[in-house]
Design an enzyme around this catalytic site. Structure first.
Site, short mmCIF file in Angstrom:
data_model
loop_
_atom_site.label_atom_id
_atom_site.label_comp_id
_atom_site.label_asym_id
_atom_site.label_seq_id
_atom_site.Cartn_x
_atom_site.Cartn_y
_atom_site.Cartn_z
N LYS A 54 -7.27 -5.41 54.34
CA LYS A 54 -7.33 -6.07 55.65
C LYS A 54 -7.50 -7.58 55.55
O LYS A 54 -7.14 -8.31 56.48
CB LYS A 54 -8.46 -5.47 56.49
CG LYS A 54 -8.23 -4.04 56.94
CD LYS A 54 -7.32 -3.98 58.14
CE LYS A 54 -7.30 -2.59 58.75
NZ LYS A 54 -6.45 -2.53 59.95
N SER A 79 -13.42 -0.66 63.27
CA SER A 79 -14.46 0.25 62.77
C SER A 79 -15.12 -0.30 61.53
O SER A 79 -16.13 0.21 61.08
CB SER A 79 -13.86 1.62 62.46
OG SER A 79 -12.93 1.53 61.40
N GLU A 205 -1.53 9.92 57.26
CA GLU A 205 -2.66 9.82 58.18
C GLU A 205 -3.50 11.09 58.13
O GLU A 205 -3.09 12.10 57.53
CB GLU A 205 -2.17 9.54 59.60
CG GLU A 205 -1.23 10.58 60.17
CD GLU A 205 -0.55 10.11 61.47
OE1 GLU A 205 -0.96 9.09 62.03
OE2 GLU A 205 0.40 10.78 61.89
N GLY A 209 -5.68 13.59 63.04
CA GLY A 209 -5.18 12.53 63.92
C GLY A 209 -3.77 12.13 63.57
O GLY A 209 -3.52 11.04 63.07
N ASP A 211 -1.11 11.20 65.20
CA ASP A 211 -0.33 10.56 66.28
C ASP A 211 0.92 9.88 65.73
O ASP A 211 1.97 9.87 66.37
CB ASP A 211 -1.19 9.55 67.03
CG ASP A 211 -1.70 8.45 66.13
OD1 ASP A 211 -1.23 7.29 66.25
OD2 ASP A 211 -2.56 8.72 65.28
N SER A 305 -6.03 1.74 49.90
CA SER A 305 -6.25 0.69 50.90
C SER A 305 -7.61 0.03 50.87
O SER A 305 -7.74 -1.13 51.26
CB SER A 305 -5.99 1.25 52.31
OG SER A 305 -6.93 2.27 52.61
#
Length: 319
Positions: A54, A79, A205, A209, A211, A305
């Site tokens: 990030k 988060s 994912e 979840g 999506d 990650s």
């Protein structure tokens, strides 16, 4: 309106990050290779500044602020990993930062965000709309909102991790990338299409979840309730407008991994590769092991990650 980023934006971000972001190591594991019958290359963003990829997107976005925006400062919601990335980047670039973080965010991530000098504002992720709350606060305070994934500069910055991987190891047959809101996957797909055009790109994912998987199948962004999974960095409810456009154009498929598979991967990284990886960071390797894809004889990239997890939580999960 901003436009969808391109590989040229990823390359420009790499220039801005030079000397600021770590060029993280690419590690190998003979045990992993034997297990899958493939050559696996682990791009270890758990060794990035603040412990996750990030930092790349956050620093790239903030480095492009105008003088006025720098004076007003930055507001973000996260988060944990985007929170720390924005907080550290803001400190390095000498601007104020305020971060919306959920009440149940890992304590280590909250403490680190405060430690980098940001103000932390907590909210209930299961009852409050963080995006609406962030937009209101940014407007009231005169700050610039930088979302965790759906921003061209953030996506371009995240893509520099995959760019480095391809530059170091050459073309790959497959690349597995952790997926929450799609910033890392979108940026990685841009890098893959430019540097390794035949590489299959897979987002991964949490099973609870999916999506992104539903969105890719249906051809539209699907909203879900906040998923309950140990992969706290991927508890997103939907992909972004920018990330979805890149994903549906450049990503081959979206896979899922169960919490049990993530725990297995955490143990593998700790026991065999001697490194701590947070549950979200284990998504890509878990899918490579369990999704049933034929990888034998292939050259495979695994994007790890991040490594930001409380030690007590790590021990409870992997012990």
């Amino acid at each position: 309106m901003a436009s969808i980023p391109t590989y040229e934006d990823v390359a420009a971000a790499a220039g801005r990050l030079l000397g600021h972001a770590h060029r993280t190591p690419v590690l190998r594991s003979s045990t992993a290779d034997s297990r899958l019958g493939a050559q696996l290359h682990f791009k270890c963003e758990n060794f990035q500044r603040m412990g996750a990829f990030k930092f790349r997107g956050a620093y790239n976005a903030l480095s492009r602020f105008s003088a006025g925006q720098r004076r007003g400062g930055v507001l973000a919601f996260s988060s944990g990993n985007h929170a720390q990335a924005i907080a550290l980047s803001a400190r390095l670039l000498q601007m104020p930062a305020a971060i919306l973080m959920p009440l149940d965010a890992p304590a280590s991530k909250v403490e680190a965000t405060i430690g980098y000098g940001a103000e932390v504002i907590q909210y209930d992720r299961y009852t409050q709309d963080r995006e609406a709350l962030a937009e209101r606060l940014a407007s009231e305070r005169g700050m610039t909102l930088i979302p965790p994934y759906d921003h061209p500069d953030v996506i371009a910055g995240q893509g520099t991790a995959a760019k480095e991987l391809f530059e170091e190891v050459g073309e790959l047959d497959a690349l597995f990338v952790c997926l929450g809101g799609g910033g890392l996957l979108g940026g990685s797909a841009l890098a893959a299409r430019a540097l390794s055009p035949r590489c299959k790109v897979y987002g991964v994912e949490p099973e609870a979840g999916n999506d992104g998987q539903q969105s890719l199948r249906l051809g539209r962004i699907v909203d879900i309730a906040t998923p309950r999974t140990i992969a706290d960095g991927a508890q997103t409810q939907h992909l972004g407008k920018f990330t979805f456009e890149i994903i549906r154009r450049d990503v081959d498929d979206i896979l899922t991994a169960s919490d049990e598979q993530l725990v297995e991967a955490m143990r593998f990284f700790a026991e065999r590769m001697k490194m701590i990886v947070e549950p979200t960071g284990c998504l890509s390797f878990a899918a490579a092991c369990h999704a049933g894809l034929q990888l034998r004889g292939k050259r495979v990239g695994i994007l790890v990650s991040g490594g930001n997890v409380d030690l007590k939580r790590f021990a409870a999960l992997a012990g």
